[in-house]
Design an enzyme around this catalytic site. Structure first.
Site, mmCIF file in Angstrom:
data_model
loop_
_atom_site.group_PDB
_atom_site.id
_atom_site.type_symbol
_atom_site.label_atom_id
_atom_site.label_comp_id
_atom_site.label_asym_id
_atom_site.label_seq_id
_atom_site.Cartn_x
_atom_site.Cartn_y
_atom_site.Cartn_z
ATOM 1 C CB CYS A 2 -0.839 0.107 1.267
ATOM 2 S SG CYS A 2 -1.800 -1.359 1.637
ATOM 3 N NE ARG A 16 -4.611 2.192 2.050
ATOM 4 C CZ ARG A 16 -4.595 1.713 3.300
ATOM 5 N NH1 ARG A 16 -5.514 2.101 4.165
ATOM 6 N NH2 ARG A 16 -3.689 0.832 3.655
ATOM 7 C CG ASN A 79 -0.122 -5.637 5.195
ATOM 8 O OD1 ASN A 79 -0.930 -5.557 6.121
ATOM 9 N ND2 ASN A 79 -0.116 -6.645 4.342
#
Ligand SMILES: C[C@H](CCC(=O)NCCS(=O)(=O)O)[C@H]1CC[C@H]2[C@@H]3CC[C@@H]4C[C@H](O)CC[C@]4(C)[C@H]3C[C@H](O)[C@]12C
Length: 326
Positions: A2, A16, A79
């Protein structure tokens, strides 16, 4: 993978990409003021400020991936596999489960400054929301129009980094990502100058536009995406109207878009950019596109009753919306 980024024109924007091989079934979700969260480790907690963001809603519980609040503070979880380390609840701390963190911060802070104070007492615990769901390994960017920070809970404890570039990707830890930029400080939006000089200067020629950024990494690794989106963001120019700012923001994150087929995560499974978001944190608007819908869709929190009793939910608009001209 991401990527998250901030952007400032007249208003403050933050958004994002969410890259993964499958979707968890997310919706744009507004949590109103005064919404009660039954905390895992302490007393129930009521939000002071309303928030809007992307969440998987389980029952009446919003599991946020990213959100902004009505005061212009935003936060996104990305993550951080292999480095995130959450603990057992600790005496004398605010014990907050990883999935409670976004509403915990955004529901009661108006700025990064206030969030920093709250984070002095934080202990992020390793309890899962439900046995059917693994505990996600995440780190977070928290930002307002004045500054951004990165929050990491690692083996050595809680780390809070100033984030002067306003960008976050995944591994490695944030200090290393930031240090990685040192290698690229010579990259430029301007045409390169021939430095193979001296007495016998080589007759080199900038035969194409864009050669000032030769060496900008183009792959999908998280370090490369960090460098690329930082370069694009730092050089970015746009008008400051809403449509110009939002448009430019999607172009910034477009530099790290993941196309199906380019990143295999296991036999036959590929990571793609499931959605891209752009929040106008000053005005409380959540804009998004999805992998299969390039048209920007928007939800304005201020058009809703922010004192409502229930979550306000907007299933994602999926499928290309093509405007035919004939
Ligand atoms: C998968 C995503 C990260 C994408 C990413 O970065 N992919 C690159 C892999 S890699 O970098 O190559 O390793 C993350 C980001 C936010 C997460 C949700 C947060 C709330 C909730 C927390 C609960 O505990 C578990 C379920 C839950 C719905 C979470 C599901 C999932 O975990 C989400 C969507």
């Amino acid at each position: 993978m991401c990527t998250a980024a901030t952007y400032k024109t007249k208003d403050f924007y933050m958004g994002r990409t969410l890259d993964y091989e499958c979707s968890y079934g997310e919706e744009v979700t507004i949590t109103p003021r005064g919404y009660t969260f039954m905390m895992r480790h302490g007393k129930p907690y009521q939000t002071k400020y309303a928030l809007i963001g992307m969440a998987h809603v389980a029952g009446e519980y919003p599991l946020y991936y990213d959100a902004i609040n009505e005061k212009g503070l935003g936060m996104a979880g990305l993550n951080f596999v292999g480095n995130a380390f959450y603990t057992e609840p600790a005496e004398g701390k605010d014990n907050v489960a990883q999935f409670e963190l976004i509403p915990w911060i955004l529901g009661q802070c108006t700025s990064v400054k206030e969030a920093r104070v709250l984070l002095e007492r934080i202990c992020i615990t390793n309890i899962s929301f439900h046995e059917s769901m693994p505990v996600s390994s995440l780190h977070w960017i928290i930002a307002d129009q004045d500054e951004a920070i990165t929050l990491e809970s690692v083996r050595e404890g809680i780390k809070i980094y100033d984030n002067p570039v306003g960008v976050l990707t995944n591994n490695p830890p944030f200090d290393r990502q930031l240090a990685g930029l040192n290698r690229y400080m010579g990259l430029s939006a301007k045409q390169p100058k021939n430095t193979f000089g001296g007495a016998n200067e080589l007759p080199l020629q900038a035969y194409s536009r864009g050669m000032g950024a030769l060496g900008l990494p183009g792959d999908l690794s998280s370090e490369s995406r960090f460098v690329r989106v930082s370069f694009v963001k730092m050089n970015s120019l746009s008008g400051d109207s809403e449509s110009e700012s939002v448009s430019q923001f999607f172009h910034i994150l477009g530099s790290v878009d993941q196309q199906r087929g380019c990143c295999e995560v296991k036999e036959g499974a590929y990571e793609i950019t499931i959605y891209t978001s752009c929040c106008n944190a000053s005005k409380g608007i959540y804009y998004y596109t999805t992998y299969e819908n390039h048209q920007i869709t928007a939800v304005d929190m201020n058009k809703e009753d922010l004192n409502a009793k229930k979550l306000i939910r907007f299933p994602l608009v999926c499928g290309e919306q093509i405007r035919w001209q004939n």
